[in-house]
Design a protein around this motif. Sequence first.
Motif, short mmCIF file in Angstrom:
data_model
loop_
_atom_site.label_atom_id
_atom_site.label_comp_id
_atom_site.label_asym_id
_atom_site.label_seq_id
_atom_site.Cartn_x
_atom_site.Cartn_y
_atom_site.Cartn_z
N GLU A 1 -75.33 -32.51 -32.44
CA GLU A 1 -76.13 -33.22 -33.44
C GLU A 1 -77.38 -33.81 -32.80
N ALA A 2 -77.26 -34.29 -31.58
CA ALA A 2 -78.42 -34.83 -30.87
C ALA A 2 -79.45 -33.73 -30.63
N VAL A 3 -78.97 -32.54 -30.22
CA VAL A 3 -79.87 -31.40 -30.01
C VAL A 3 -80.56 -31.02 -31.31
N LYS A 4 -79.82 -31.02 -32.40
CA LYS A 4 -80.38 -30.66 -33.72
C LYS A 4 -81.48 -31.63 -34.14
N ILE A 5 -81.24 -32.92 -33.94
CA ILE A 5 -82.25 -33.92 -34.30
C ILE A 5 -83.51 -33.74 -33.46
N ALA A 6 -83.34 -33.44 -32.16
CA ALA A 6 -84.50 -33.23 -31.29
C ALA A 6 -85.30 -32.01 -31.73
N ARG A 7 -84.62 -30.94 -32.09
CA ARG A 7 -85.31 -29.73 -32.52
C ARG A 7 -86.01 -29.90 -33.86
N SER B 1 -90.01 -38.16 -29.16
CA SER B 1 -89.03 -38.19 -28.08
C SER B 1 -87.71 -38.70 -28.66
N VAL B 2 -86.63 -38.00 -28.35
CA VAL B 2 -85.30 -38.38 -28.83
C VAL B 2 -84.46 -38.78 -27.63
N VAL B 3 -83.88 -39.97 -27.68
CA VAL B 3 -83.02 -40.47 -26.61
C VAL B 3 -81.58 -40.47 -27.09
#
Length: 363
Positions: free
Chosen positions: A118-124, A130-132
């Motif tokens: 989910e973190a990867v999806k939000i970053a993409r 910038s997503v931490v």
Amino acid sequence: MILSARDWLENIRALPLAGRVRIMNVCGGHERSITMAGLRGALPQNVELIPGPGCPVCVCPEEDVSHAIQLALHAGVILVAFGDMLRVPVNGPKSEPHSLEQAKAAGADIRPVSSPQEAVKIARENPQWSVVFFVAGFETTTAPVAAMLIEGIPDNLFLLLSCRLTWPAVAMLLDSGKPGFDALVAPGHVATVMGPEEWAFVVEQQAIPTAIAGFTPVSLLAAMYSVLRQLIEKKFFLDNCYPEVVRPGGNATARAQLKQALQVSDANWRGIGIIPASGFALATRFERHDARKKFGAFETGRHKRVGEMPPGCDCARVILGKIYPNECKLFGTACTPRTPVGPCMVSEEGACRIWRSTSAYSR
């Protein structure tokens, strides 16, 4: 012959125990199963089950949570974290947010996730930001993060890593000379990843009987019977009472990915202090995704009680198995699941939260 939970209880009750026996269960998931099933009340009175340091949310350093709050408020980032972390309280001036949840209410872009994917999806989906990813957890949570790194992550995704190894906390208790337990029930999910061999030191170095358990009453009671019988017979060994999942050597792929993506480092445990070789840091090849290096540190010196539990909170002693949750003077009064004072009342794996939520704590 497959034994039921009732069968194991009868076997335990039939054991000729000479006196009080204290069994520590390391895992927060074990503590939930034990409390939900009412095992404390079903066991003989002289068998005590002690919750141990098996809650990663509870031991996540206060300064890491504060750092995440400051990043979300002042660094212009999207901050993502596992849901439990949003409510962990920190010390600080009354005028400032004391949790990620409060920082979100103050306008920070903070989003709960349930997996690294989910973190990867939000970053993409947000390449301009910038997503931490603020990630706290033990080996079972850290392994998927390592896999995520090996598979490749977006350039705009950074990790604020606060992951820990489970066994060094137990080793620290044993080396203290006053461990507070006579036998150990080790976490089955950690052994599934890392291999049961990680827990052999408890038997080999300390002569303390140890059994690995799953999360059903049957598996837990089988492990308890094993360590109690070992004590009686004075024949100590590491018993795998979760053989359907735990295999020698653990998960070879997961262990290899952990070794490739991360490196073991000394780490701070909230309320406890530095435990050598108990944490994870990003391997050199992934340092470009280190949020600490990318954004730097934020000043926290103005905060009172930095690194400590909140005033009056006994979470540290609960984590170390020194007291039961209901022996904390704040338990169930000032500190409840709705209004947590300390981290042990936040997480579903926190002993205080478990005991207060189930009201099954007779002793």
